[in-house]
Design a protein around this motif. Structure first.
Motif, PDB file in Angstrom:
ATOM      1  N   HIS A 230       0.837  -1.204   0.000  1.00  0.00           N
ATOM      2  CA  HIS A 230       0.000   0.000   0.000  1.00  0.00           C
ATOM      3  C   HIS A 230       0.881   1.268   0.000  1.00  0.00           C
ATOM      4  O   HIS A 230       0.668   2.182  -0.807  1.00  0.00           O
ATOM      5  CB  HIS A 230      -0.891  -0.048   1.248  1.00  0.00           C
ATOM      6  N   GLU A 231       1.878   1.295   0.859  1.00  0.00           N
ATOM      7  CA  GLU A 231       2.721   2.492   0.958  1.00  0.00           C
ATOM      8  C   GLU A 231       3.581   2.677  -0.304  1.00  0.00           C
ATOM      9  O   GLU A 231       3.790   3.796  -0.762  1.00  0.00           O
ATOM     10  CB  GLU A 231       3.611   2.430   2.205  1.00  0.00           C
ATOM     11  N   HIS A 234       1.540   4.329  -2.794  1.00  0.00           N
ATOM     12  CA  HIS A 234       1.520   5.794  -2.618  1.00  0.00           C
ATOM     13  C   HIS A 234       2.773   6.414  -3.237  1.00  0.00           C
ATOM     14  O   HIS A 234       2.694   7.442  -3.909  1.00  0.00           O
ATOM     15  CB  HIS A 234       1.478   6.161  -1.137  1.00  0.00           C
ATOM     16  N   HIS A 240      -5.646   6.908  -2.156  1.00  0.00           N
ATOM     17  CA  HIS A 240      -6.663   6.033  -1.560  1.00  0.00           C
ATOM     18  C   HIS A 240      -7.820   5.899  -2.534  1.00  0.00           C
ATOM     19  O   HIS A 240      -8.256   6.885  -3.126  1.00  0.00           O
ATOM     20  CB  HIS A 240      -7.139   6.606  -0.222  1.00  0.00           C
ATOM     21  N   TYR A 277      -8.446   0.531   3.019  1.00  0.00           N
ATOM     22  CA  TYR A 277      -8.132  -0.129   4.288  1.00  0.00           C
ATOM     23  C   TYR A 277      -9.077  -1.321   4.432  1.00  0.00           C
ATOM     24  O   TYR A 277     -10.249  -1.159   4.729  1.00  0.00           O
ATOM     25  CB  TYR A 277      -8.345   0.829   5.458  1.00  0.00           C
TER      26      TYR A 277
HETATM   27 ZN    ZN Z   1      -2.593   5.130   2.540  1.00  0.00          ZN
END
Ligand code: ZN
Length: 415
Positions: A230-231, A234, A240, A277
């Motif tokens: 996930h990071e 980014h 998101h 999430y």
């Molecule tokens: Zn995030």
């Protein structure tokens, strides 16, 4: 005697005729720069379609010859206090992160179907990227330990919030132009004493990444593998995805539930997208993958430096053979020779880097359209340009529109 001479003459003429009929009579030309482009290609005025190179979907890795698996170089810094009591130490840390990175790569490669929207036909492509631990010879093995009472802690709430602060990165990151530096940090003990939860969390800052809560929670490393994915998402430009403005039409708006429950809000199924999430965080859409590969291909993007430049060497194990009417609307960094087959066409609309010694061959009866594009070698080497082949019956056809740049070509005599 006269009859024999006549016979020899007749045989000679027949021989020459048969040779001329069997030989393919091909002629070859090379387009190596603007001058030879104007000489061997024809100009046509068609205005460039807006956003031709900007659309993330133009970079989605549908074709693995155009988008081979990219390798992102990473290293790991374990931050700790001088008392050494707040983070992994020695072999424990290495073992933990090695396992986490392996599982993260495995989960990336699986990319399951999207759960949302219900009944979707969104493709689940092979992501075509992975991480590789990148030691620096004679300096480190890819894992580094730092003991610094001032900079070791992560605080993402309250007065001393420092999650966006780059001091720890500025002091300890190495090779930031070519390696993604991952900082594994403990939450601040003072914050934890005030009832602040040691959440597993992260933040992407330029070409570095801070992860916190790994050591405190002592969960199995696989539990945090998707936090890493996930990071890194980014870092390479993903937002998101439960919001509307993430720049992708294939990631629907939804309430961002961690898992299904009995409420109306979180009824089954909930999202499994990597950039939400949820308890899966494994699905990546074509648009999201396109955004990541577009960042890899961004010639002026500092993040491109984190990717191993596999496109510099010509790989002769495969050839990109165009057998249809193909359009390349995204920038590409190729590792293979390109051949446009007879009866087919290829239209190039963006930047394409060709490996050292490679060429784009246009066969008799094939068509190459160069539309406001740039063909070059991104590695400081030379490639062999566009080879056009004419036969007696058929010509290779090259057409160009507007600004077309052909650079870094070695001039060669093809005949
Ligand atoms: Zn995030």
């Amino acid at each position: 005697m006269w009859r024999n001479e006549y016979l020899i003459y007749l045989l000679l003429v027949l021989g020459i005729l048969s040779i001329s009929q069997c030989s393919p009579k091909l002629s070859y030309h090379q387009i190596s720069n603007r001058q030879t482009l104007e000489q061997f290609a024809s100009e046509s005025n068609v205005s460039k379609k807006f956003k031709a190179c900007a659309d993330p979907l133009s970079y989605a890795p549908y074709d693995h010859l155009l988008h081979p698996t990219r390798t992102i170089r990473i290293n790991v810094h374990f931050m700790n206090s001088r008392s050494k009591e707040h983070n992994f130490n020695g072999e424990d840390g290495k073992k933990y992160m090695k396992n986490l990175i392996n599982v993260a790569n495995d989960k990336l490669s699986r990319n399951p179907k999207m759960n949302l929207p219900i009944g979707n036909n969104t493709d689940n492509l092979s992501p075509q990227y992975k991480y590789k631990l990148w030691p620096i010879d004679g300096e480190n093995d890819g894992y580094m330990y730092h003991y610094d009472d001032e900079l070791c802690f992560f605080v993402n709430k309250g007065r001393n919030k420092n999650n966006y602060n780059r001091d720890v990165i500025n002091k300890y990151a190495i090779g930031t132009d070519s390696i993604l530096n991952i900082f594994v940090m403990p939450h601040h003990p003072d914050s934890l004493a005030k009832g602040y939860k040691a959440s597993s969390t992260g933040i992407a800052l330029g070409t570095s990444l801070k992860l916190a809560g790994l050591c405190e929670n002592r969960e199995k490393p696989w539990k945090y593998s998707t936090l890493l994915n996930h990071e890194v998402g980014h870092i390479f430009g993903l937002r998101h995805s439960w919001y509307k403005n993430d720049g992708c039409d294939d990631t629907p708006v939804h309430p961002n539930c961690w898992q299904p429950n009995d409420t109306e809000k979180c009824k089954d199924p909930v999202s499994n997208n990597m950039m939400d999430y949820n308890n899966s965080q494994m699905a990546i859409t074509p648009c999201q993958l396109g955004k990541i590969h577009k960042t890899f291909a961004g010639i002026n993007n500092e993040l491109r430096g984190l990717v191993v430049p596999d496109w510099c060497q010509l790989d002769k194990s495969e050839v990109i053979r165009i057998n249809n009417n193909d359009v390349w609307s995204g920038a590409l960094d190729l590792s293979y020779n390109v051949i446009v087959s007879s009866g087919s066409s290829l239209e190039i609309k963006c930047r394409v880097s060709m490996p050292k010694g490679s060429s784009i061959t246009v066969e008799p009866g094939a068509k190459l359209i160069l539309d406001h594009c740039k063909l070059h070698n991104d590695c400081g080497d030379e490639w062999d340009g566009i080879k056009i082949i004419h036969s007696k019956q058929d010509s290779a056809y090259v057409e160009y529109h507007g600004d077309v740049l052909i650079e870094n070509v070695r001039e060669i005599n093809l005949n």
